[in-house]
Design an enzyme around this catalytic site. Structure first.
Site, mmCIF file in Angstrom:
data_model
loop_
_atom_site.group_PDB
_atom_site.id
_atom_site.type_symbol
_atom_site.label_atom_id
_atom_site.label_comp_id
_atom_site.label_asym_id
_atom_site.label_seq_id
_atom_site.Cartn_x
_atom_site.Cartn_y
_atom_site.Cartn_z
ATOM 1 C CE LYS A 82 17.374 7.429 12.730
ATOM 2 N NZ LYS A 82 16.852 6.158 12.273
ATOM 3 N N GLY A 179 7.540 -1.738 -4.449
ATOM 4 C CA GLY A 179 8.974 -1.663 -4.148
ATOM 5 C C GLY A 179 9.551 -3.056 -3.975
ATOM 6 N N GLY A 181 12.714 -4.068 -3.462
ATOM 7 C CA GLY A 181 14.103 -3.941 -3.022
ATOM 8 C C GLY A 181 14.466 -5.092 -2.104
ATOM 9 C CG HIS A 182 18.097 -4.862 0.151
ATOM 10 N ND1 HIS A 182 18.348 -3.585 -0.259
ATOM 11 C CD2 HIS A 182 19.203 -5.575 -0.151
ATOM 12 C CE1 HIS A 182 19.553 -3.511 -0.783
ATOM 13 N NE2 HIS A 182 20.096 -4.707 -0.737
ATOM 14 C CB VAL A 183 12.077 -5.363 2.781
ATOM 15 C CG1 VAL A 183 10.964 -6.019 3.592
ATOM 16 C CG2 VAL A 183 13.169 -4.848 3.716
HETATM 17 P P1 NAD Z 1 15.564 -0.777 -0.977
HETATM 18 O O1 NAD Z 1 16.168 0.539 -1.295
HETATM 19 O O2 NAD Z 1 16.361 -2.021 -1.126
HETATM 20 O O3 NAD Z 1 14.229 -0.975 -1.853
HETATM 21 C C1 NAD Z 1 13.305 0.021 -2.134
HETATM 22 C C2 NAD Z 1 12.731 -0.268 -3.524
HETATM 23 O O4 NAD Z 1 11.672 0.638 -3.768
HETATM 24 C C3 NAD Z 1 13.767 -0.066 -4.649
HETATM 25 O O5 NAD Z 1 13.775 -1.198 -5.498
HETATM 26 C C4 NAD Z 1 13.258 1.184 -5.372
HETATM 27 O O6 NAD Z 1 13.556 1.181 -6.750
HETATM 28 C C5 NAD Z 1 11.765 1.090 -5.108
HETATM 29 N N1 NAD Z 1 11.043 2.352 -5.232
HETATM 30 C C6 NAD Z 1 11.453 3.594 -4.876
HETATM 31 N N2 NAD Z 1 10.483 4.490 -5.149
HETATM 32 C C7 NAD Z 1 9.444 3.792 -5.677
HETATM 33 C C8 NAD Z 1 8.155 4.161 -6.152
HETATM 34 N N3 NAD Z 1 7.736 5.431 -6.142
HETATM 35 N N4 NAD Z 1 7.331 3.176 -6.590
HETATM 36 C C9 NAD Z 1 7.748 1.897 -6.601
HETATM 37 N N5 NAD Z 1 8.960 1.500 -6.179
HETATM 38 C C10 NAD Z 1 9.795 2.426 -5.734
HETATM 39 O O7 NAD Z 1 14.988 -0.632 0.505
HETATM 40 P P2 NAD Z 1 14.608 -1.803 1.519
HETATM 41 O O8 NAD Z 1 15.770 -2.069 2.400
HETATM 42 O O9 NAD Z 1 13.960 -2.929 0.773
HETATM 43 O O10 NAD Z 1 13.518 -1.047 2.415
HETATM 44 C C11 NAD Z 1 12.220 -0.789 1.916
HETATM 45 C C12 NAD Z 1 11.464 0.080 2.903
HETATM 46 O O11 NAD Z 1 11.377 -0.585 4.162
HETATM 47 C C13 NAD Z 1 12.107 1.435 3.195
HETATM 48 O O12 NAD Z 1 11.090 2.372 3.458
HETATM 49 C C14 NAD Z 1 12.901 1.177 4.476
HETATM 50 O O13 NAD Z 1 13.093 2.355 5.225
HETATM 51 C C15 NAD Z 1 11.962 0.221 5.183
HETATM 52 N N6 NAD Z 1 12.641 -0.653 6.159
HETATM 53 C C16 NAD Z 1 13.631 -1.495 5.741
HETATM 54 C C17 NAD Z 1 14.252 -2.333 6.668
HETATM 55 C C18 NAD Z 1 15.339 -3.305 6.243
HETATM 56 O O14 NAD Z 1 15.660 -4.208 7.015
HETATM 57 N N7 NAD Z 1 15.899 -3.155 5.041
HETATM 58 C C19 NAD Z 1 13.849 -2.320 8.015
HETATM 59 C C20 NAD Z 1 12.813 -1.460 8.413
HETATM 60 C C21 NAD Z 1 12.221 -0.632 7.461
#
Ligand code: NAD
Length: 348
Positions: A82, A179, A181-183
């Protein structure tokens, strides 16, 4: 004076801790290689305004070790590393700084592959990539990793359901996705298709309306998550959501989601066990994203990525049956599985 790299004393069990400085462009970064036993170290670069270098060292070493475990469990042929750039990502980040960071990565000749993380965008990584062959996760190469993460979480969630409820049929089960978001949104779509009854929450409104209209989801307020009646909890927002207080109130019997570092402290794994809630460790189930990035490193395609997702599912099934047989937590079993992989590889 341009870029200088200095080896700092690495903590016990770590291979290298390197400080990279370039005062002309304001670069002060740390690169940590925890283990290259299974292959070159891979892990993202985070930019954060740490108060002291000691805080940055704590973070980079903890995160690098986490990458060793995640990459090993996903069978990527990669070790764990990292990097962190010390500074305010909004104020101190420039293309020159990212290029200098790229030169630092290049100077390790492929012992470490970097990618974006908190505070670093694909565009920033593209600046670093002007100076190094070892920057990955670029938008034009492997693309958005999130759909792969969602697919991996979905498969593991079904295995968790089989173990917890005796069937992997999600029809009618109440699943709360925290949440969107993307995932989270992509996972919610898969759960809807599988017949689950969805409860969703987010601090932003946009995706909530979409989930209500398109996925027939109930919406709950972010602060009301632990008051909801649910079978499965899928944390897909921030880390640290599973505190002792939240676990005491959680009605779900299974927790499986994408968020990193879901357990507020390692002891929470015991609290979950005491309440007979099955927990699928985050670093195991959310590895779809790093699988996608690793396919860029290895120059492999979708078939390779799918085989890695199948492999994770096999290891989750093994982890669940060992945890049940031995009455120990899934987090301990998962860590032991990785440690034995590392030991086997060292002795080979
Ligand atoms: P993202 O930023 O696209 O989505 C996160 C969502 O959570 C957002 O819509 C945000 O508004 C919401 N959020 C934030 N605080 C909140 C709360 N207190 N209550 C409810 N919703 C809340 O992120 P992502 O890419 O979807 O990733 C989500 C999680 O998965 C993160 O913890 C990230 O580290 C982890 N992750 C993502 C990936 C990936 O491929 N994107 C891979 C491994 C781990």
């Amino acid at each position: 004076m341009g870029l200088t790299l200095t080896d700092l004393e690495a903590p016990e069990g770590y291979e290298r801790l390197i400080e990279a400085r370039d005062p002309q462009v304001g670069l002060h970064a740390l690169i940590c290689l925890h283990s290259t036993v299974l292959g070159p170290a891979a892990g993202g670069c985070r930019m954060w305004a740490y108060g002291t270098e000691a805080e940055a060292i704590d973070d980079v070493t903890r995160l690098a070790k986490g990458m060793t475990y995640k990459n090993a469990m996903a069978d990527l042929g990669l070790g764990g590393g990292k990097s962190v750039i010390i500074g305010d990502a909004k104020r101190n980040k420039t293309p020159e700084l990212m290029r200098a960071f790229g030169r630092a990565v290049q100077a390790l000749y492929g012992r470490y592959y970097t990618a974006e993380d908190v505070g670093i965008s694909p565009r920033d990584m593209a600046h670093a990539a002007e100076e190094t062959r070892y920057a990955v996760g670029l938008s034009k190469a492997s693309g958005d990793p999130s759909p792969w993460t969602a697919e991996g979480v979905f498969r593991c969630l079904k295995l968790g359901a089989q173990d917890t409820f005796g069937s992997d049929d999600l029809n009618g089960l109440r699943v709360l996705v925290q949440g969107l978001g993307h995932v989270g949104l992509s996972l919610a779509e898969k759960l809807h298709v599988a017949g689950a009854s969805l409860i969703v929450t987010d601090i932003a409104q946009t995706a909530l309306q979409e989930a209500r209209d398109r996925l027939d989801a109930e919406i709950c307020a972010p602060e009301a998550v632990f008051d909801q009646q649910m079978d499965i909890f899928a944390p897909c927002a921030l880390g640290g959501v599973l505190t002792p207080e939240h676990v005491a109130r959680l009605s779900a019997r299974l927790v499986c989601g994408a968020a990193n570092n879901q357990l507020a402290t390692p002891e929470v794994a015991q609290d979950l066990m005491a309440r007979e809630i099955t927990y699928l460790p985050d670093y195991v189930v959310n590895a779809g994203g790093i699988i996608s990035v690793a396919s860029e490193i290895h120059g492999t395609g979708d078939a390779w990525r799918r085989a890695r997702l199948d492999g994770i599912a096999d290891r989750v099934a093994q982890m669940l049956s060992t945890a049940r047989e031995q009455g120990r937590s899934t987090t301990v079993i998962a860590d032991e599985m990785v440690e034995s992989m590392l030991a086997r590889s060292r002795s080979a």
